[in-house]
Design an enzyme around this catalytic site. Structure first.
Site, PDB file in Angstrom:
ATOM      1  N   CYS A 193      10.870   0.104   0.860  1.00  0.00           N
ATOM      2  CA  CYS A 193      11.895   0.499   1.831  1.00  0.00           C
ATOM      3  C   CYS A 193      11.513   1.808   2.506  1.00  0.00           C
ATOM      4  CB  CYS A 193      13.219   0.694   1.128  1.00  0.00           C
ATOM      5  SG  CYS A 193      13.694  -0.691   0.099  1.00  0.00           S
ATOM      6  N   ARG A 235       5.410   0.107   6.275  1.00  0.00           N
ATOM      7  CA  ARG A 235       5.766  -0.047   4.865  1.00  0.00           C
ATOM      8  C   ARG A 235       6.250  -1.466   4.566  1.00  0.00           C
ATOM      9  NH1 ARG A 235       6.675   5.105   2.489  1.00  0.00           N
ATOM     10  NH2 ARG A 235       8.219   4.324   1.023  1.00  0.00           N
ATOM     11  N   TRP A 279      13.173  -3.629   2.053  1.00  0.00           N
ATOM     12  CA  TRP A 279      12.222  -4.619   1.544  1.00  0.00           C
ATOM     13  C   TRP A 279      12.909  -5.210   0.328  1.00  0.00           C
ATOM     14  CZ3 TRP A 279       8.242  -4.855  -2.513  1.00  0.00           C
ATOM     15  CH2 TRP A 279       7.152  -5.662  -2.184  1.00  0.00           C
ATOM     16  N   ASN A 310      16.062   3.886  -1.880  1.00  0.00           N
ATOM     17  CA  ASN A 310      14.750   3.279  -2.080  1.00  0.00           C
ATOM     18  C   ASN A 310      14.479   3.330  -3.578  1.00  0.00           C
ATOM     19  OD1 ASN A 310      12.166   2.366  -1.917  1.00  0.00           O
ATOM     20  ND2 ASN A 310      11.328   4.106  -0.791  1.00  0.00           N
ATOM     21  N   GLY A 311      14.096   2.196  -4.164  1.00  0.00           N
ATOM     22  CA  GLY A 311      13.828   2.173  -5.600  1.00  0.00           C
ATOM     23  C   GLY A 311      14.573   1.026  -6.266  1.00  0.00           C
ATOM     24  N   GLU A 316     -14.063  -4.781  -3.216  1.00  0.00           N
ATOM     25  CA  GLU A 316     -13.255  -4.265  -2.117  1.00  0.00           C
ATOM     26  C   GLU A 316     -13.260  -5.243  -0.937  1.00  0.00           C
ATOM     27  OE1 GLU A 316     -11.046  -2.165  -1.925  1.00  0.00           O
ATOM     28  OE2 GLU A 316     -10.853  -1.647   0.182  1.00  0.00           O
ATOM     29  N   LYS A 357      -9.906  -7.004   0.616  1.00  0.00           N
ATOM     30  CA  LYS A 357      -9.527  -6.957   2.038  1.00  0.00           C
ATOM     31  C   LYS A 357      -9.217  -8.354   2.537  1.00  0.00           C
ATOM     32  CE  LYS A 357      -9.006  -3.780   1.787  1.00  0.00           C
ATOM     33  NZ  LYS A 357      -8.616  -2.520   1.327  1.00  0.00           N
ATOM     34  N   GLU A 389      -5.994  -9.813   1.056  1.00  0.00           N
ATOM     35  CA  GLU A 389      -4.785  -9.114   1.499  1.00  0.00           C
ATOM     36  C   GLU A 389      -4.339  -9.547   2.889  1.00  0.00           C
ATOM     37  OE1 GLU A 389      -6.147  -4.902   0.724  1.00  0.00           O
ATOM     38  OE2 GLU A 389      -4.040  -4.680   0.209  1.00  0.00           O
ATOM     39  N   HIS A 412     -22.016 -17.451 -16.081  1.00  0.00           N
ATOM     40  CA  HIS A 412     -21.177 -17.491 -17.289  1.00  0.00           C
ATOM     41  C   HIS A 412     -19.826 -18.159 -17.017  1.00  0.00           C
ATOM     42  CE1 HIS A 412     -24.124 -15.117 -19.399  1.00  0.00           C
ATOM     43  NE2 HIS A 412     -24.129 -14.251 -18.395  1.00  0.00           N
ATOM     44  N   LYS A 449       2.678  -0.482   1.750  1.00  0.00           N
ATOM     45  CA  LYS A 449       1.659   0.569   1.787  1.00  0.00           C
ATOM     46  C   LYS A 449       1.721   1.443   0.549  1.00  0.00           C
ATOM     47  CE  LYS A 449      -1.681   2.884   3.686  1.00  0.00           C
ATOM     48  NZ  LYS A 449      -2.998   2.223   3.524  1.00  0.00           N
TER      49      LYS A 449
HETATM   50  C1  AGP Z   1      -5.407  -1.529  -0.492  1.00  0.00           C
HETATM   51  O1  AGP Z   1      -5.804  -2.221   0.635  1.00  0.00           O
HETATM   52  C2  AGP Z   1      -4.096  -1.940  -1.013  1.00  0.00           C
HETATM   53  N1  AGP Z   1      -3.084  -1.891  -0.042  1.00  0.00           N
HETATM   54  C3  AGP Z   1      -3.705  -1.445  -2.386  1.00  0.00           C
HETATM   55  O2  AGP Z   1      -4.531  -2.096  -3.304  1.00  0.00           O
HETATM   56  C4  AGP Z   1      -3.756   0.081  -2.646  1.00  0.00           C
HETATM   57  O3  AGP Z   1      -5.069   0.516  -2.657  1.00  0.00           O
HETATM   58  C5  AGP Z   1      -3.059   0.372  -3.988  1.00  0.00           C
HETATM   59  O4  AGP Z   1      -1.711  -0.005  -3.907  1.00  0.00           O
HETATM   60  C6  AGP Z   1      -3.176   1.827  -4.390  1.00  0.00           C
HETATM   61  O5  AGP Z   1      -2.573   2.670  -3.467  1.00  0.00           O
HETATM   62  P1  AGP Z   1      -2.825   4.236  -3.517  1.00  0.00           P
HETATM   63  O6  AGP Z   1      -4.268   4.456  -3.240  1.00  0.00           O
HETATM   64  O7  AGP Z   1      -1.929   4.804  -2.449  1.00  0.00           O
HETATM   65  O8  AGP Z   1      -2.448   4.686  -4.891  1.00  0.00           O
END
Ligand code: AGP
Length: 585
Positions: free
Chosen positions: A2, A27, A74, A100-101, A460, A464, A467, A483, A580
């Site tokens: 949120c 967000r 959210w 938020n939370g 990584e 990407k 995601e 394996h 985010k």
């Molecule tokens: C990365 O593309 C992601 N959105 C996610 O894995 C992110 O790296 C993770 O939530 C950690 O976030 P931070 O680096 O703000 O702690």
């Protein structure tokens, strides 16, 4: 997660809040609303959907009054609809709140509210809080005291903004969810994140855990566990322009292209103090999540190989099950946002056991920085897109500099400083990666492989892709294929091999051969002609110094994921189900 914005000043609050909420778009949200107070009357509009659609339908930015709050929700408790959207009010329309939370003891609060004869209208945990406040107010007739008493009853995580119709004040509280305060001239702001407020102020302070604060247009009064505390604002160098798309179709593409600059800024810093601090420890234990975890894996490889310092990397949410209490061990917490709940929780646990904390974040003044004994930074600027791109390469660069600071290899540090030039060159591959994405359209499973530093790079790349395209992507250490994962290979399955020249190249050729024998389609990123000759789709890379492998090789993978997402008509900036800043455990 949120988004919250609060305003108190001379301007029309709803217009300010509406604009600021737009900057929290990244967000992710499914409903939104704004409430203001004018002449002791509450005005509130909210609905499910996108902000601009809600604005078109009900003009939320036109609510009257110079004090107010806004929220992008959210959904966690209750579906996204108008009733569940924030702000929430009590049954008399006197108090109003955004949250938020997650409130863990919501069942108990619900019983309390219902036994006072109040029937909540929404399915949210947040609405219960405002009824409890009203209940307390009916007893003490003092808004601040009612809020204070209610907060003492809450269990879980919260960033709260609360107002009462007869007070020119916003009451704020923080426990687990971030809330930043923006200082203006004769006006004050609060928000979930800095980019929301950058076009109004550069002076910020963060609320800390268990803070209770009262915001007026003149300033802020903060209390922590009953004691008044002073928190001076810090000046943030980010500009409002940095948080805009500036002609790019998406923030993701803009941020991929900002990597040379982000790396330059990051590599310019002097890590002397950080190195001296880290040198006191015999071992390093990294805690981080997602992309930051991958950056941590690159550090493990470098610091063990070059500085001979043992290093462990643990996904932060798993730390509590794997912790070792060893005062000779330094906890290195890596987080772009500095607000990730899992990372903060691991850090607090380690601190509780007397361990020392070093933090690497992108946000000056974030919760993680304040928890840490020592902090250093990526200077990547605000990253708006949910997917981390420029912050990953900046993290790897900052960590490589730390590793070579610890090993005392000045020459290697100089190699790291060449990262911006290499990345600039590799960004010329945008057209090639777009064409490659066209070729790969329709594929549903992707396997990324690598060895040594190329393995976290492959991880990584896979992250990407999954995601932002929602396609199945997995990364394996190349030697691990035989394996188990080889059984998954079929004709045409794309294998993306991250295979720079050097000590791993010949073994990678062997692993590529294993995949070819199963008729998989090999895409190989390499500067080694023998590797490239094995590939169905060779992606020619320049020779790069070893520590730059993750930084340089991840860029084509970022571009590939981006272009595939665009071709699939998905919004790469706002992937479904992701946020985010993940402020819940
Ligand atoms: C990365 O593309 C992601 N959105 C996610 O894995 C992110 O790296 C993770 O939530 C950690 O976030 P931070 O680096 O703000 O702690």
């Amino acid at each position: 997660m949120c988004g919250i914005v609060g305003y108190i000043g001379e301007k029309q609050a709803a217009a300010v809040i509406y604009e600021c909420l737009g900057y929290l778009d990244y967000r992710g949200y499914d409903s939104a609303g704004i409430a203001t107070v004018e002449n002791e009357k509450l005005h509130l509009k909210k609905d499910a959907g996108r902000l601009h659609d809600i604005e078109k339908k009900m003009s939320i930015s036109k609510l009257p009054g110079t004090m107010g709050m806004g929220h992008t929700r959210w959904a966690t408790h209750g579906v996204p609809n108008m009733v569940n959207a924030h702000p929430h009010t009590d049954s008399k329309n006197e108090f109003c709140l955004v949250h938020n939370g997650v409130i863990e003891n919501f069942r108990k609060l619900k019983e309390e509210v219902e036994s006072a004869g109040i029937t909540p209208v929404s399915d949210t945990d947040s609405e219960l809080i405002v009824h409890v406040i009203q209940n307390e107010y009916s007893k003490c007739k003092n808004a601040e005291e009612a809020v204070r008493r209610t907060i003492a009853k809450l269990q879980g995580s919260f960033a709260l903004v609360i107002m009462h119709i007869s007070e020119r004040k916003l009451f704020l509280a923080r426990n687990g969810s971030p809330l930043v305060i923006g200082f203006g001239n004769g006006e004050m702001f609060c928000a979930s994140d800095v980019p929301a407020l950058l076009h109004h102020t550069k002076r910020f302070t963060y609320l800390e855990e268990n803070d209770f604060a009262v915001l007026t247009k003149e300033g802020i009064r903060i209390e922590n566990k009953g004691k008044q505390v002073e928190r001076k604002p810090v000046e943030i160098k980010w500009t409002a322009e940095m948080a805009r798309k500036e002609g790019y179709k998406h923030f993701t593409l803009k941020e991929i292209n900002e990597q040379p600059e982000a790396l330059r800024e990051t590599c310019e810093q002097d890590l002397g103090g950080v190195v001296a601090f880290a040198k006191k420890f015999r071992r390093i234990h990294i805690v981080a999540c997602g992309t930051s975890y991958h950056a941590g894996l690159t550090f493990k490889y470098l610091v063990q190989k070059h500085a001979k310092i043992p290093c462990e990397v643990t996904v932060a949410s798993e730390y509590s099950y794997a912790e070792i209490v060893d005062k000779d061990e330094l906890i290195l917490a890596i987080s772009q946002s500095g607000e990730t709940a899992d990372t903060l929780s691991a850090v607090r646990r380690a601190k509780g056991k007397g361990m020392k904390i070093l933090a690497l974040t992108n946000v000056v003044g974030s919760s993680l920085n304040r928890e840490a004994d020592m902090a250093f930074y990526t200077h990547a600027g605000p990253e708006i897109s949910v997917v981390a791109t420029k912050t990953f390469t900046s993290q790897v660069a900052a960590l490589a500099m730390l590793a070579f600071g610890l090993s005392g290899e000045k020459k290697m540090e100089e190699e790291v400083r060449k990262a911006p030039e290499f990345v600039k060159k590799i960004l010329e591959k945008q057209g090639e990666m777009e064409k490659l994405a066209e070729k790969l359209m329709g594929k549903e499973d992707f396997f990324f492989i690598g060895r040594a530093l190329a393995y976290p790079t492959a991880m990584e790349g896979a992250l990407k892709l999954k995601e932002i395209t929602y396609l199945h992507a997995e990364a394996y250490p190349a030697g691990e294929l035989k394996h188990g994962p080889l059984s998954l290979l079929e004709k045409g399955v794309p294998i993306i091999a991250v295979a720079p020249s050097g000590e791993t190249a010949s073994k990678m050729i062997g692993n590529i051969g294993e995949c070819k024998a199963r008729s998989a389609t090999i895409l190989a990123l390499s500067d080694d002609d023998e590797v490239l000759a094995e590939a169905d789709i060779p992606i020619k890379m320049p020779p790069v110094p070893e520590p730059l492998v993750p930084i340089v090789y991840v860029v084509p993978l970022q571009l590939l994921a981006y272009h595939l997402a665009v071709l699939m008509k998905l919004d790469p900036d706002k992937p479904r189900n992701l946020a985010k800043s993940v402020t819940v455990e």
